[in-house]
Design an enzyme around this catalytic site. Structure first.
Site, mmCIF file in Angstrom:
data_model
loop_
_atom_site.group_PDB
_atom_site.id
_atom_site.type_symbol
_atom_site.label_atom_id
_atom_site.label_comp_id
_atom_site.label_asym_id
_atom_site.label_seq_id
_atom_site.Cartn_x
_atom_site.Cartn_y
_atom_site.Cartn_z
ATOM 1 N N ASP A 1 56.207 14.587 -8.089
ATOM 2 C CA ASP A 1 55.798 13.807 -6.817
ATOM 3 C C ASP A 1 57.181 13.078 -6.119
ATOM 4 O O ASP A 1 57.476 12.025 -6.926
ATOM 5 C CB ASP A 1 54.762 12.723 -6.873
ATOM 6 C CG ASP A 1 54.364 11.889 -5.909
ATOM 7 O OD1 ASP A 1 55.445 11.488 -5.074
ATOM 8 O OD2 ASP A 1 53.245 11.273 -5.805
ATOM 9 N N HIS A 2 57.862 13.779 -5.296
ATOM 10 C CA HIS A 2 59.165 13.184 -5.073
ATOM 11 C C HIS A 2 59.377 11.825 -4.450
ATOM 12 O O HIS A 2 60.458 11.511 -4.714
ATOM 13 C CB HIS A 2 59.890 14.102 -4.178
ATOM 14 C CG HIS A 2 59.503 14.040 -2.488
ATOM 15 N ND1 HIS A 2 58.334 14.366 -2.145
ATOM 16 C CD2 HIS A 2 60.253 13.414 -1.624
ATOM 17 C CE1 HIS A 2 58.240 14.195 -0.781
ATOM 18 N NE2 HIS A 2 59.561 13.628 -0.394
ATOM 19 N N HIS B 1 51.722 10.343 -2.920
ATOM 20 C CA HIS B 1 52.779 9.302 -2.548
ATOM 21 C C HIS B 1 52.626 7.852 -2.451
ATOM 22 O O HIS B 1 52.890 6.981 -3.200
ATOM 23 C CB HIS B 1 53.372 9.805 -1.318
ATOM 24 C CG HIS B 1 54.102 11.357 -1.417
ATOM 25 N ND1 HIS B 1 54.581 11.942 -2.326
ATOM 26 C CD2 HIS B 1 54.191 11.975 -0.234
ATOM 27 C CE1 HIS B 1 54.964 13.115 -2.208
ATOM 28 N NE2 HIS B 1 54.526 13.291 -0.936
HETATM 29 C C1 BG6 Z 1 55.662 15.659 1.751
HETATM 30 C C2 BG6 Z 1 54.287 16.143 2.633
HETATM 31 O O1 BG6 Z 1 55.229 15.824 0.198
HETATM 32 O O2 BG6 Z 1 56.301 14.774 1.799
HETATM 33 C C3 BG6 Z 1 55.111 16.188 3.880
HETATM 34 O O3 BG6 Z 1 53.949 17.336 1.979
HETATM 35 C C4 BG6 Z 1 55.627 15.023 4.189
HETATM 36 O O4 BG6 Z 1 53.913 16.519 4.802
HETATM 37 C C5 BG6 Z 1 56.817 14.612 3.089
HETATM 38 O O5 BG6 Z 1 56.322 15.226 5.555
HETATM 39 C C6 BG6 Z 1 57.550 13.241 3.571
HETATM 40 O O6 BG6 Z 1 58.543 13.124 2.425
HETATM 41 P P1 BG6 Z 1 59.756 12.331 3.024
HETATM 42 O O7 BG6 Z 1 60.636 12.443 1.786
HETATM 43 O O8 BG6 Z 1 60.702 12.975 3.887
HETATM 44 O O9 BG6 Z 1 59.430 11.040 3.346
#
Ligand code: BG6
Length: 468
Positions: A185-186, A248
């Site tokens: 989950d980045h 997230h």
């Molecule tokens: C991803 C989603 O996990 O996170 C995307 O699948 C979203 O829909 C993205 O745009 C957002 O990531 P960040 O790091 O740009 O906030």
């Protein structure tokens, strides 16, 4: 154990180009990859290794955090290999496994499944059938390239609902050791999200007031300006609840709300987070419209690969309560949406007012694009004799002092390194995924039976005007 390389299924996809290769380039420049570390990108396209490297070169130039230099890329590119195959064709895995062996990558390999969940099963099966023909190689104790200590990273969404998430997990466990399955989950790799724990537990000024006696409400907002772009096919089946909230935003919420972990181990932190999920207050059918609002941006139905009658939500506002001693009665508002007025992620902790007419203080934890912490508090308006109150702010801008963020590792960089080091503290834990899906599934059921309202909003606005 040696780390010899990473094999990226979905090596010609957006994630690989935008995030994984730039992250690996950074790790290379920092000297974090062993000398003989190789990166195999797998795709169906008819590229030569050179074609592939040229493509990676362009993306790396654009997206790497560290200064791109031709000299560094010349070295980095020696690690990159392209392997063309059809991931659904079991026969083709023999060739892949030979390729891995030829490149001497067998030990400590990471498989990165940067593909849709429907391909996880066929890939694992293909690897197993190619590599584990003999009895010995089929054993989980074996360190051959698809079993033993080989790790696998999977990307969210972890299924479309609880059942499919369980199925994916069950399936992976039949090929990989539980300890070697990494659910990425980045958001858990983002600097300011990791910082929330330090902020809460290393500061007496915050630690003592982080509870319902002082806090009035918590808002967690993740606003995006992008739409679904080329991901219409995936997104239309997923929607904002599964794409952003279940993972997230729930992860952020659990870190904001958890009790102090009893030590700094990954297990203690994950247990503390899970306890928050377990304490989420059940929602009754009558309450559903007060706790969940779904929206869709106008024009979404015309996006590529989106059903022209789609009712998929691109915006969600959700109100949660945590039923425990610390938080009873404090609402947590979670909001996220695509094609909104700004790109901004933040957590706002609003404090109760000390007396009537006095504004409550708040702490704003800025996650992105700016990183920092702002505290708003009250002073006597300068120059006035009477007690006229004025709100002022103290703003700590982390991204400003870090020279254009060059010093902070990016989420994927940090997470790939953590996986190489077998550190699971920054990954989602299965129990969390299970509990959060359970909760989200119940909410979706209630919504479908008792509400089913979808509010449309203009792109570039704050979302549906009905939103709370
Ligand atoms: C991803 C989603 O996990 O996170 C995307 O699948 C979203 O829909 C993205 O745009 C957002 O990531 P960040 O790091 O740009 O906030």
């Amino acid at each position: 154990m040696n780390n010899r390389g990473i094999v990226i299924f979905g090596g010609t996809g957006d994630l690989a180009y935008r995030k994984l290769f730039p992250a690996l380039y950074n790790l290379h420049c920092l000297g974090s990859l062993p000398d003989d570390y190789k990166i195999v990108g797998i795709g169906r396209r008819d590229y030569t290794n050179e074609d592939y490297i040229n493509i990676i070169n362009e993306w790396t130039k654009e997206f790497s955090r560290l200064q791109y230099t031709e000299k560094d890329f010349e070295e980095f590119k020696k690690r990159i290999k392209y392997y063309k195959m059809d991931m659904t064709n079991m026969q083709e895995y023999n060739g892949l496994v030979d390729f891995i062996e030829e490149n001497n990558m067998k030990d400590g390999l990471i498989y990165y499944y940067a593909v849709s969940p429907g391909l996880f099963g066929p890939i694992s099966e293909g690897l197993k059938s190619a590599n584990c023909l003999s009895e010995k190689k089929n054993s989980l104790e074996d360190k051959s390239c698809c079993m033993g200590d080989t790790k696998v990273i999977i990307e969210k969404p972890f299924g479309n609902d609880l059942e499919s998430a369980k199925e994916i997990y069950r399936n992976l466990k039949s090929y990989f050791k539980d300890d070697n399955i990494y659910h990425i989950d980045h958001y858990l790799g983002k600097e300011m999200i990791i910082n929330i724990m330090t902020l809460r537990f290393a500061n007496a000024i915050f630690k003592g007031v982080w509870n319902r006696e002082f806090i009035d409400r918590v808002d967690i907002n993740v606003y995006e300006t992008v739409g679904v772009d080329s991901r219409g096919g995936y997104y239309d089946k997923s929607g904002a609840l599964a794409d952003m909230i279940q993972n997230h935003l729930f992860q952020i919420m659990s870190i904001v709300a958890m009790e102090e972990p009893k030590d700094s181990s990954s297990k203690a932190i994950k247990d503390a987070q899970s306890n928050v999920f377990k304490s989420l207050k059940e929602v009754s059918p009558e309450e559903i419209d007060d706790v969940l609002l779904m929206g869709q941006y106008k024009g979404y139905r015309d996006e590529d690969k989106v059903d022209p009658n789609s009712v998929t939500e691109t915006y969600v506002a959700m109100k949660l309560e945590i039923d425990n001693e610390r938080w009873n009665g404090v609402p947590f508002y979670l909001r996220t949406g695509k094609k909104l007025h700004k790109r901004e992620s933040e957590v706002v902790i609003s404090f109760k007012s000390t007396s009537e007419g006095v504004p409550g203080n708040n702490i704003i934890i800025k996650i992105q694009p700016d990183e920092g912490v702002k505290i708003n508090f009250n002073i006597k308006k300068p120059g006035t004799e009477t007690k006229v109150i004025e709100e002022v702010g103290m703003d700590f801008c982390q991204s400003c002092i870090l020279e254009n963020r060059m010093n902070t590792p990016e989420a994927y960089e940090r997470l790939i390194k953590a996986c190489m080091d077998s550190d699971k503290s920054l990954f989602s834990q299965w129990e969390q995924i299970e509990i959060s899906w359970n909760f989200i599934n119940r909410i979706i059921d209630l919504y479908k039976k008792n509400s089913n309202k979808l509010y449309f909003y203009e792109a570039g606005t704050k979302g549906p005007k009905e939103s709370f």
